[in-house]
Design a protein around this motif. Structure first.
Motif, short mmCIF file in Angstrom:
data_model
loop_
_atom_site.label_atom_id
_atom_site.label_comp_id
_atom_site.label_asym_id
_atom_site.label_seq_id
_atom_site.Cartn_x
_atom_site.Cartn_y
_atom_site.Cartn_z
N VAL A 57 0.85 -1.18 0.00
CA VAL A 57 0.00 0.00 0.00
C VAL A 57 0.89 1.24 0.00
O VAL A 57 1.95 1.25 0.64
CB VAL A 57 -0.91 -0.02 1.25
N SER A 58 0.47 2.28 -0.69
CA SER A 58 1.27 3.51 -0.73
C SER A 58 1.29 4.18 0.65
O SER A 58 0.39 4.01 1.46
CB SER A 58 0.71 4.47 -1.76
N LYS A 59 2.34 4.97 0.88
CA LYS A 59 2.46 5.69 2.15
C LYS A 59 1.32 6.69 2.33
O LYS A 59 0.85 6.92 3.44
CB LYS A 59 3.80 6.42 2.22
N GLU A 60 0.88 7.29 1.22
CA GLU A 60 -0.22 8.26 1.28
C GLU A 60 -1.50 7.60 1.79
O GLU A 60 -2.22 8.16 2.61
CB GLU A 60 -0.48 8.90 -0.09
N LEU A 61 -1.77 6.40 1.31
CA LEU A 61 -2.97 5.68 1.74
C LEU A 61 -2.83 5.28 3.21
O LEU A 61 -3.78 5.39 3.98
CB LEU A 61 -3.21 4.44 0.88
N GLU A 62 -1.64 4.86 3.59
CA GLU A 62 -1.40 4.51 4.99
C GLU A 62 -1.67 5.70 5.91
O GLU A 62 -2.28 5.55 6.97
CB GLU A 62 0.04 4.03 5.18
N ASP A 63 -1.25 6.89 5.49
CA ASP A 63 -1.44 8.09 6.31
C ASP A 63 -2.92 8.45 6.46
O ASP A 63 -3.31 9.08 7.44
CB ASP A 63 -0.69 9.27 5.69
N LYS A 64 -3.76 8.05 5.50
CA LYS A 64 -5.18 8.38 5.54
C LYS A 64 -5.99 7.43 6.44
O LYS A 64 -7.12 7.73 6.78
CB LYS A 64 -5.77 8.37 4.13
N LEU A 65 -5.41 6.28 6.82
CA LEU A 65 -6.10 5.36 7.72
C LEU A 65 -6.11 5.93 9.13
O LEU A 65 -5.05 6.29 9.66
CB LEU A 65 -5.41 4.00 7.74
N SER A 66 -7.28 6.00 9.74
CA SER A 66 -7.38 6.53 11.09
C SER A 66 -8.23 5.59 11.95
O SER A 66 -9.27 5.12 11.50
CB SER A 66 -8.06 7.90 11.08
N VAL A 67 -7.78 5.35 13.15
CA VAL A 67 -8.57 4.57 14.10
C VAL A 67 -9.90 5.29 14.30
O VAL A 67 -9.95 6.51 14.45
CB VAL A 67 -7.81 4.41 15.43
#
Length: 159
Positions: A57-67
């Motif tokens: 997964v791209s870093k940008e997508l990872e940054d958009k994941l929020s608990v």
């Protein structure tokens, strides 16, 4: 043409077998849908933790994941659940060396994400029904959507 001659219809064994098969198919379809409805409606709702992994997964997508994000199934729009936790690591790549042997490598540009989503539905021995209709089990591949992301995941565990 002769008037008054009646056309006789004869049924043979093959006609009888075809009629029995058609009636059996219709009865099977009705039974199946009624059985699924009874299993789902009569069952109490369970809350389970669905563990998943998303590879490369791209870093940008990872940054958009929020608990706390709510995830929905792509297409049907049914609520899967709420993201309780997520963790990431560099994406694992298996490449061949000059001798053709597999070598583990890491891609720092991409991430492998592991997470847990809290879901409500009907639990069975071999899996879980989301909203009473969509069956998932370990190994299932799903495309999930939230307000921020769309991600393809593989279910690893249901507890």
């Amino acid at each position: 043409m002769k008037k008054g001659k009646k056309i006789k219809l004869r049924f043979n064994v093959i006609d009888f077998i075809i009629i029995i098969i058609v009636v059996g198919c219709i009865a099977g379809i009705v039974y199946r849908y009624n059985l699924v409805d009874r299993l789902i409606i009569d069952s109490k709702k369970d809350t389970v933790q669905v563990h998943f992994v998303a590879f490369s997964v791209s870093k940008e997508l990872e940054d958009k994941l929020s608990v706390g994000d709510e995830f929905y199934l792509e297409g049907s729009g049914e609520l899967l659940g709420t993201l309780k936790s997520s963790d990431s690591s560099d994406a694992v790549l298996i490449v061949s060396d000059e001798n053709g042997k597999p070598v583990i490598s890491y891609n720092k540009e991409l991430k492998d994400i592991q997470g847990i989503i809290s879901c409500s539905g009907v639990k069975r021995d071999n899996g879980f029904f989301i909203a009473g209709t969509k069956f998932i089990a370990p190994g299932s591949e799903l495309v999930l959507e939230s307000i921020n992301v769309r991600i393809s995941v593989i279910i690893t565990e249901i507890s």
